[in-house]
Design a protein around this motif. Structure first.
Motif, PDB file in Angstrom:
ATOM      1  N   ASP A 232      -6.974 -11.940  -6.648  1.00  0.00           N
ATOM      2  CA  ASP A 232      -6.162 -11.222  -7.300  1.00  0.00           C
ATOM      3  C   ASP A 232      -6.815  -9.421  -7.922  1.00  0.00           C
ATOM      4  O   ASP A 232      -6.182  -8.518  -7.983  1.00  0.00           O
ATOM      5  CB  ASP A 232      -6.229 -11.656  -8.898  1.00  0.00           C
ATOM      6  N   ALA A 233      -8.249  -9.304  -7.472  1.00  0.00           N
ATOM      7  CA  ALA A 233      -8.459  -7.542  -7.063  1.00  0.00           C
ATOM      8  C   ALA A 233      -7.943  -7.526  -6.037  1.00  0.00           C
ATOM      9  O   ALA A 233      -7.448  -6.379  -6.743  1.00  0.00           O
ATOM     10  CB  ALA A 233     -10.315  -7.627  -6.634  1.00  0.00           C
ATOM     11  N   HIS A 234      -7.034  -7.510  -5.210  1.00  0.00           N
ATOM     12  CA  HIS A 234      -6.444  -6.287  -4.845  1.00  0.00           C
ATOM     13  C   HIS A 234      -4.938  -6.477  -4.764  1.00  0.00           C
ATOM     14  O   HIS A 234      -4.217  -5.376  -4.716  1.00  0.00           O
ATOM     15  CB  HIS A 234      -6.125  -6.835  -2.999  1.00  0.00           C
ATOM     16  N   ARG A 235      -4.385  -7.849  -5.436  1.00  0.00           N
ATOM     17  CA  ARG A 235      -3.335  -7.349  -6.066  1.00  0.00           C
ATOM     18  C   ARG A 235      -3.189  -6.465  -6.740  1.00  0.00           C
ATOM     19  O   ARG A 235      -1.833  -6.106  -7.292  1.00  0.00           O
ATOM     20  CB  ARG A 235      -2.345  -8.799  -6.126  1.00  0.00           C
ATOM     21  N   THR A 236      -4.191  -6.687  -8.045  1.00  0.00           N
ATOM     22  CA  THR A 236      -4.058  -6.094  -9.194  1.00  0.00           C
ATOM     23  C   THR A 236      -4.749  -4.196  -9.045  1.00  0.00           C
ATOM     24  O   THR A 236      -4.367  -3.592 -10.018  1.00  0.00           O
ATOM     25  CB  THR A 236      -4.294  -6.537 -10.753  1.00  0.00           C
ATOM     26  N   ILE A 237      -5.830  -4.785  -8.073  1.00  0.00           N
ATOM     27  CA  ILE A 237      -6.552  -2.555  -8.433  1.00  0.00           C
ATOM     28  C   ILE A 237      -6.489  -2.149  -6.993  1.00  0.00           C
ATOM     29  O   ILE A 237      -5.813  -1.094  -7.260  1.00  0.00           O
ATOM     30  CB  ILE A 237      -8.159  -3.502  -8.468  1.00  0.00           C
ATOM     31  N   THR A 238      -6.857  -2.662  -5.967  1.00  0.00           N
ATOM     32  CA  THR A 238      -6.396  -2.207  -4.841  1.00  0.00           C
ATOM     33  C   THR A 238      -5.261  -1.916  -4.186  1.00  0.00           C
ATOM     34  O   THR A 238      -4.858  -0.966  -3.479  1.00  0.00           O
ATOM     35  CB  THR A 238      -6.814  -3.150  -3.649  1.00  0.00           C
ATOM     36  N   GLY A 239      -4.314  -2.623  -4.658  1.00  0.00           N
ATOM     37  CA  GLY A 239      -2.876  -2.125  -3.756  1.00  0.00           C
ATOM     38  C   GLY A 239      -2.548  -0.578  -5.122  1.00  0.00           C
ATOM     39  O   GLY A 239      -1.717   0.099  -4.364  1.00  0.00           O
ATOM     40  N   ALA A 240      -2.620  -0.933  -6.121  1.00  0.00           N
ATOM     41  CA  ALA A 240      -2.671  -0.044  -7.377  1.00  0.00           C
ATOM     42  C   ALA A 240      -3.020   1.429  -6.805  1.00  0.00           C
ATOM     43  O   ALA A 240      -2.803   2.321  -7.044  1.00  0.00           O
ATOM     44  CB  ALA A 240      -2.229  -0.398  -8.617  1.00  0.00           C
ATOM     45  N   GLU A 241      -4.167   1.020  -6.483  1.00  0.00           N
ATOM     46  CA  GLU A 241      -5.653   2.545  -5.879  1.00  0.00           C
ATOM     47  C   GLU A 241      -4.901   3.155  -4.986  1.00  0.00           C
ATOM     48  O   GLU A 241      -4.182   4.717  -4.913  1.00  0.00           O
ATOM     49  CB  GLU A 241      -6.582   1.656  -6.309  1.00  0.00           C
ATOM     50  N   ILE A 242      -4.386   2.317  -3.523  1.00  0.00           N
ATOM     51  CA  ILE A 242      -3.700   2.869  -2.763  1.00  0.00           C
ATOM     52  C   ILE A 242      -2.658   4.069  -3.569  1.00  0.00           C
ATOM     53  O   ILE A 242      -1.929   4.614  -2.227  1.00  0.00           O
ATOM     54  CB  ILE A 242      -3.772   1.455  -1.753  1.00  0.00           C
ATOM     55  N   ASP A 243      -1.066   3.007  -4.036  1.00  0.00           N
ATOM     56  CA  ASP A 243      -0.503   3.494  -3.647  1.00  0.00           C
ATOM     57  C   ASP A 243      -0.136   4.501  -4.964  1.00  0.00           C
ATOM     58  O   ASP A 243      -0.019   5.568  -4.534  1.00  0.00           O
ATOM     59  CB  ASP A 243       0.706   2.745  -5.073  1.00  0.00           C
ATOM     60  N   GLN A 244      -1.668   4.440  -5.464  1.00  0.00           N
ATOM     61  CA  GLN A 244      -1.576   5.718  -6.659  1.00  0.00           C
ATOM     62  C   GLN A 244      -2.369   6.848  -5.647  1.00  0.00           C
ATOM     63  O   GLN A 244      -1.704   8.390  -6.240  1.00  0.00           O
ATOM     64  CB  GLN A 244      -3.098   5.255  -7.627  1.00  0.00           C
ATOM     65  N   GLN A 245      -3.170   6.535  -5.090  1.00  0.00           N
ATOM     66  CA  GLN A 245      -3.530   8.041  -4.050  1.00  0.00           C
ATOM     67  C   GLN A 245      -2.481   8.124  -3.104  1.00  0.00           C
ATOM     68  O   GLN A 245      -2.613   9.772  -2.984  1.00  0.00           O
ATOM     69  CB  GLN A 245      -5.004   7.320  -3.298  1.00  0.00           C
ATOM     70  N   LEU A 246      -1.804   7.224  -2.653  1.00  0.00           N
ATOM     71  CA  LEU A 246      -0.383   8.428  -1.681  1.00  0.00           C
ATOM     72  C   LEU A 246      -0.089   9.020  -2.257  1.00  0.00           C
ATOM     73  O   LEU A 246       0.623   9.998  -2.454  1.00  0.00           O
ATOM     74  CB  LEU A 246       0.174   7.245  -1.053  1.00  0.00           C
ATOM     75  N   HIS A 247       0.021   8.515  -3.885  1.00  0.00           N
ATOM     76  CA  HIS A 247       1.460   9.136  -4.493  1.00  0.00           C
ATOM     77  C   HIS A 247       0.797  10.955  -4.644  1.00  0.00           C
ATOM     78  O   HIS A 247       1.671  11.842  -4.815  1.00  0.00           O
ATOM     79  CB  HIS A 247       2.158   8.875  -6.195  1.00  0.00           C
ATOM     80  N   GLU A 248      -0.378  10.701  -4.954  1.00  0.00           N
ATOM     81  CA  GLU A 248      -1.175  12.251  -4.985  1.00  0.00           C
ATOM     82  C   GLU A 248      -1.034  12.987  -4.289  1.00  0.00           C
ATOM     83  O   GLU A 248      -0.888  13.797  -4.057  1.00  0.00           O
ATOM     84  CB  GLU A 248      -2.453  11.888  -5.641  1.00  0.00           C
ATOM     85  N   LYS A 249      -0.502  12.191  -2.579  1.00  0.00           N
ATOM     86  CA  LYS A 249      -0.552  13.254  -1.581  1.00  0.00           C
ATOM     87  C   LYS A 249       0.998  13.352  -1.488  1.00  0.00           C
ATOM     88  O   LYS A 249       1.276  13.616  -0.285  1.00  0.00           O
ATOM     89  CB  LYS A 249      -1.673  12.514  -0.387  1.00  0.00           C
ATOM     90  N   GLY A 250       1.641  13.096  -1.758  1.00  0.00           N
ATOM     91  CA  GLY A 250       3.469  13.050  -1.863  1.00  0.00           C
ATOM     92  C   GLY A 250       3.924  11.869  -1.218  1.00  0.00           C
ATOM     93  O   GLY A 250       4.726  12.007  -0.995  1.00  0.00           O
ATOM     94  N   HIS A 251       3.196  11.352  -0.948  1.00  0.00           N
ATOM     95  CA  HIS A 251       3.351   9.584  -0.517  1.00  0.00           C
ATOM     96  C   HIS A 251       3.838   8.565  -1.020  1.00  0.00           C
ATOM     97  O   HIS A 251       3.370   8.406  -2.419  1.00  0.00           O
ATOM     98  CB  HIS A 251       2.757   9.500   1.182  1.00  0.00           C
ATOM     99  N   SER A 252       4.332   7.727  -0.701  1.00  0.00           N
ATOM    100  CA  SER A 252       4.632   6.532  -1.699  1.00  0.00           C
ATOM    101  C   SER A 252       4.232   5.090  -1.088  1.00  0.00           C
ATOM    102  O   SER A 252       4.940   4.955   0.783  1.00  0.00           O
ATOM    103  CB  SER A 252       6.209   6.397  -1.922  1.00  0.00           C
ATOM    104  N   LEU A 253       3.472   4.288  -0.776  1.00  0.00           N
ATOM    105  CA  LEU A 253       3.475   2.782  -0.243  1.00  0.00           C
ATOM    106  C   LEU A 253       4.195   1.902   0.076  1.00  0.00           C
ATOM    107  O   LEU A 253       4.242   1.470   1.371  1.00  0.00           O
ATOM    108  CB  LEU A 253       1.671   2.399  -1.382  1.00  0.00           C
ATOM    109  N   GLU A 254       5.683   1.906  -0.625  1.00  0.00           N
ATOM    110  CA  GLU A 254       6.918   1.935  -0.333  1.00  0.00           C
ATOM    111  C   GLU A 254       7.082   1.866   1.070  1.00  0.00           C
ATOM    112  O   GLU A 254       7.818   1.035   1.894  1.00  0.00           O
ATOM    113  CB  GLU A 254       7.802   1.642  -1.505  1.00  0.00           C
ATOM    114  N   ASN A 255       6.427   3.424   1.610  1.00  0.00           N
ATOM    115  CA  ASN A 255       6.997   3.276   3.073  1.00  0.00           C
ATOM    116  C   ASN A 255       6.346   3.518   4.090  1.00  0.00           C
ATOM    117  O   ASN A 255       6.438   3.622   5.182  1.00  0.00           O
ATOM    118  CB  ASN A 255       7.219   4.984   2.795  1.00  0.00           C
ATOM    119  N   PHE A 256       4.659   2.250   3.960  1.00  0.00           N
ATOM    120  CA  PHE A 256       3.597   2.526   4.756  1.00  0.00           C
ATOM    121  C   PHE A 256       3.862   0.672   5.075  1.00  0.00           C
ATOM    122  O   PHE A 256       4.235   0.121   3.853  1.00  0.00           O
ATOM    123  CB  PHE A 256       2.457   2.621   4.172  1.00  0.00           C
TER     124      PHE A 256
END
Length: 367
Positions: A232-256
């Motif tokens: 749950d720690a990675h489902r709710t936080i780590t995944g959202a954290e990486i996605d958030q950071q990628l969006h800030e860089k102009g990307h989306s985790l969906e494409n990785f």
């Protein structure tokens, strides 16, 4: 019946730990992850490594590689994420109180992560293997973790059928008893349960030994290998954290895609669930060393089979990668100044093997 929360312990935990680790916060109607660890662009160094070390030219590849630098977490251990999640829940639900001892079987990282509890004045015992590197023992000592050292692997394949010689189990039990005595615990409690303890040791089941000692002594055991809060720690936080950071860089985790090694199954399971729930796809590649290679803190595929959190149905793929070949990559990146270890090198080496695939690839830290 829900046990009473130790409010004093909860307040100290939230001030000293929870406020300093990645967690979700609501602000202006938006939920964001705060205290995110760095997401580092490794693409340039990755392509240089491929060319100079492995003679593979990736210059024409549409490739983007990021690394999650979780060594910046409290205690420097990636396992702070699930440890904080499990401990926070245990305090809220009344399972852990100020006067309790915490005990866990660990190959290193989770034990180091439990160093966060020294800030709260809690005693922590880690069941560890004498085979651990001295550097790991030093980190445990620095976190005020008391260790019980055993002459066996701490994390063998669960449910082992082949048993040790009973005489060895008896000798190991005597060793455990002696160490408990040295730590100041009543050995009469141990003696009353010696049959069950010797049975667990005969199966080299140190994971359940930690749970059993917690039961008979009134300790708290995080049970990282079975605890869904690990995922749950990675489902709710780590995944959202990486996605958030990628969006800030102009990307989306969906494409990785995510590459991670396997320890308990928390990271791979949590990120797999995040992908499935948000994007409806399988995008996590789980990496193992071959069965004949011993890489610190990483399970082989055979030693993952049977673990509660091991769920191959939710992964995009499982792969074995040769650690001897990945060592060259590790040296290259360390010489470049990157703070990474064996698991990270195996993940990057797996990405190298997938480099002919189309699209982007994401590297992240081990589970």
């Amino acid at each position: 019946m829900t046990e009473e929360t130790d409010n004093s312990l909860l307040e100290r935990f939230e001030q000293e730990v929870w406020s300093k680790v990645p967690h979700l916060e609501n602000s202006d109607g938006q939920t964001r992850v705060v205290n995110a660890t760095p997401l580092v662009d490794l693409t340039e160094d990755f392509k240089e490594c491929a060319k100079t070390v492995y003679k593979l030219n990736l210059d024409d590849k549409d490739l983007k590689v990021f690394g999650k630098l979780d060594s910046t977490l409290l205690t420097g251990s990636i396992k702070v994420r699930p440890a904080a999640n499990i401990i926070h829940d245990a305090i809220i639900t009344g399972k852990l109180k100020s006067d309790q001892t915490v005990i866990e079987a660990t190959s290193g990282n989770f034990g180091i992560a439990l160093g966060i509890l020294s800030k709260l004045g809690l005693n922590v015992i880690a069941l560890v293997s004498r085979k651990l590197q001295e550097g790991v023992f030093e980190e445990l000592r620095n976190g005020n973790i008391r260790t019980m050292d055993l002459d066996m692997d701490i994390c063998p394949a669960p449910g082992m059928e082949g048993k040790q010689n009973l005489m060895i189990a008896k000798a190991t039990a005597a060793n455990v008893r002696s160490q408990l005595s040295n730590l100041g615990f009543n050995t009469e409690i141990f003696d009353k349960e010696i049959s069950e303890i010797e049975s667990l040791l005969a199966k080299q089941d140190v994971i359940n030994l930690a749970k059993f000692l917690a039961k008979i002594y009134g300790f708290f055991c995080p049970a990282q290998y079975d605890n869904q809060l690990n995922i749950d720690a990675h489902r709710t936080i780590t995944g959202a954290e990486i996605d958030q950071q990628l969006h800030e860089k102009g990307h989306s985790l969906e494409n990785f895609n995510v590459f991670c090694t396997f320890g308990t199954g928390g990271t791979s399971g949590g990120l797999s669930k995040y992908f499935s729930e948000k994007y409806g796809k399988k995008s996590v590649y789980v990496i193992f060393p071959p069965s004949n290679q011993d890489v610190a803190g990483i399970r082989t595929k055979a030693n993952a089979d049977g673990l509660t959190l091991y769920d191959p149905e939710i992964y995009a793929e499982q792969q074995e990668m040769d650690w001897e070949k990945a060592k060259l990559l590790l040296k290259f990146f360390v010489d470049k100044g990157h703070d990474m270890g064996e698991s990270s090198a195996l993940e990057l080496y797996a990405i190298l093997q997938k480099a002919n695939s189309e699209g982007c690839l994401l590297y992240t830290s081990p589970s």
